[in-house]
Design a protein around this motif. Structure first.
Motif, mmCIF file in Angstrom:
data_model
loop_
_atom_site.group_PDB
_atom_site.id
_atom_site.type_symbol
_atom_site.label_atom_id
_atom_site.label_comp_id
_atom_site.label_asym_id
_atom_site.label_seq_id
_atom_site.Cartn_x
_atom_site.Cartn_y
_atom_site.Cartn_z
ATOM 1 N N THR A 135 0.854 -1.190 0.000
ATOM 2 C CA THR A 135 0.000 0.000 0.000
ATOM 3 C C THR A 135 0.888 1.238 0.000
ATOM 4 O O THR A 135 2.111 1.157 0.185
ATOM 5 C CB THR A 135 -0.919 0.060 1.235
ATOM 6 N N ARG A 146 -5.231 0.128 3.339
ATOM 7 C CA ARG A 146 -5.381 -0.347 1.960
ATOM 8 C C ARG A 146 -6.083 0.664 1.060
ATOM 9 O O ARG A 146 -6.725 1.599 1.520
ATOM 10 C CB ARG A 146 -6.131 -1.680 1.957
ATOM 11 N N HIS A 147 -5.927 0.409 -0.228
ATOM 12 C CA HIS A 147 -6.537 1.236 -1.272
ATOM 13 C C HIS A 147 -7.842 0.588 -1.715
ATOM 14 O O HIS A 147 -7.958 -0.639 -1.729
ATOM 15 C CB HIS A 147 -5.626 1.318 -2.498
ATOM 16 N N SER A 152 -8.767 5.129 -4.186
ATOM 17 C CA SER A 152 -9.055 5.712 -2.860
ATOM 18 C C SER A 152 -9.291 7.222 -2.930
ATOM 19 O O SER A 152 -8.545 8.022 -2.364
ATOM 20 C CB SER A 152 -7.923 5.402 -1.886
ATOM 21 N N SER A 155 -9.445 10.221 -0.003
ATOM 22 C CA SER A 155 -8.249 10.786 0.615
ATOM 23 C C SER A 155 -7.903 12.056 -0.144
ATOM 24 O O SER A 155 -7.942 12.074 -1.382
ATOM 25 C CB SER A 155 -7.074 9.803 0.538
ATOM 26 N N SER A 158 -3.845 10.996 -2.985
ATOM 27 C CA SER A 158 -3.808 9.550 -3.192
ATOM 28 C C SER A 158 -2.767 9.198 -4.241
ATOM 29 O O SER A 158 -2.647 9.885 -5.265
ATOM 30 C CB SER A 158 -5.189 9.049 -3.640
ATOM 31 N N MET A 160 -1.533 6.413 -6.944
ATOM 32 C CA MET A 160 -2.175 5.353 -7.732
ATOM 33 C C MET A 160 -1.341 5.036 -8.967
ATOM 34 O O MET A 160 -0.465 5.828 -9.352
ATOM 35 C CB MET A 160 -3.588 5.782 -8.133
#
Length: 382
Positions: A135, A146-147, A152, A155, A158, A160
């Motif tokens: 993560t 966790r995503h 996600s 937040s 984030s 990614m």
């Protein structure tokens, strides 16, 4: 496995305010988290808007179990804050859509133009981990977080995969972009790609939430002659008719299948859509079809849900029952096209948004969604 083992967090890493799910059935917790800087092939995004979508509610309620703690949110738009080595499609300062079903671009599904079925997106959706099995979030206790679906969006910042973002060209309002990123593309695509509704068709839509309303407007855009909206909340009629419904059925007051048959001269509709994610409406949508009709399921159900249909209708009436994930669309191609359709006036977005919320109001936002008080709502950041 915690999902954070082997990943090095440092005091220099950015901090974000996030809505974290620690246990299904409990409210989301608003707290500060550490966000790891993007690694090779990754992008850090500062969120500007995130959709309050029913799919996340399924996880919050435990209908779709996920490992916890986890930061939910899969629909949104934001600005690239930083990129890792090797990223070429976006740069810091670019506006982007997060894609909650990432795709590799190389597998059989991607090559067939069905990126929503790519195993890359499937793995991130169900493990809550990045492709390397780790993560990029950590809470104040030092625990890995966790995503959700690799993005996600609940937040404020984030990290990614690059595969999970699409650049937004031009000066397009990011709250509108956030609406397009899931509810609009899923609903419109269910009509144009999954069902391939033809002009002059008759259509029934079970469920007038974010996806259902966009199925309705997709049917309007394709020039369906009769669009019958079905819901258990009578106040949804206003939203449904705004999007293009020609009729509205309150299914708490009558048998919706009979009502649809009555409105179509006893025949049933050419196309029906289920946008709730419940076995009962799926069965009703299938039963409301005329001979040769197609029923598309676009609502996400509980993991153990089962629907019963008359199997002989598949044969003797040549009915079709199928599913549609992410509108059966190609996000990298179709998200910009949907943006263009709004700019030409064909696609309604302003009418979809009922209200906005701050991140610290997210539990109230979901309570409002469950009560059926909104068409679509967004979490927004300044």
């Amino acid at each position: 496995m915690t999902g954070g083992e082997g990943f090095r967090f440092t005091p220099r890493m950015p901090k974000a305010l996030a809505a974290v799910l620690y246990e299904s059935g409990k409210p989301l917790v608003i707290e500060e988290v550490d966000v790891a800087e993007p690694q090779a092939g990754e992008v850090m995004v500062r969120m500007k808007a995130a959709g309050v979508c029913h799919s996340d509610l399924h996880v919050m309620k435990g209908d779709l179990p996920m490992p916890a703690p986890i930061i939910l949110g899969h629909e949104g738009a934001g600005i690239v804050e930083a990129v890792g080595p090797g990223v070429i499609s976006v740069k810091p300062g670019d506006a982007v859509w997060p894609i909650w079903r990432s795709s590799c671009g190389r597998c059989d599904y991607c090559q067939q133009g069905r990126p929503a079925l790519c195993d890359l997106g499937t793995a991130m959706r169900f493990t809550g981990l990045m492709p390397d099995g780790k993560t990029r979030f950590r809470n104040s206790k030092g625990d890995s977080v966790r995503h959700y679906a690799g993005v996600s969006t609940f937040s404020s910042i984030s990290t990614m995969p690059e595969a999970a973002v699409v650049k937004i060209e031009g000066d397009f309002p990011l709250w509108k972009a956030a609406l397009i990123s899931c509810g609009v593309i899923t609903g419109i695509g269910a009509v144009t790609h999954a069902a391939q509704v033809r002009p002059g068709s008759t259509v029934a839509v079970f469920g007038c939430g974010g996806i259902g309303l966009n199925i309705i407007q997709g049917a309007r855009m394709i020039s369906a002659k009769q669009i019958i909206a079905v819901d258990t909340v009578a106040s949804k009629e206003v939203h449904a008719r705004t999007m293009g419904a020609t009729h509205f059925i309150d299914s708490t007051t009558c048998d919706p299948v009979k009502a649809i048959k009555d409105l179509t001269g006893g025949l049933g509709v050419d196309f029906s859509f289920e946008a709730i994610g419940l076995p009962g409406p799926i069965e009703q949508a299938f039963d409301s079809l005329r001979k040769g009709g197609t029923c598309v399921v676009a609502g996400i159900c509980r993991g153990d849900a089962r629907a019963q249909i008359n199997a002989n209708q598949l044969l003797y009436a040549e009915k079709t029952l199928k599913g549609s994930l992410y509108g059966s669309m190609r996000p990298r191609i179709d998200l910009p096209r949907l943006m263009d359709l709004h700019q030409t006036g064909a696609l309604k977005l302003d009418e979809l948004l009922t209200r906005t919320w701050r991140l610290d109001q997210i539990n109230e936002a979901y309570a409002s969604l469950e009560r059926g008080e909104v068409a679509r709502s967004l979490i927004v950041w300044d």
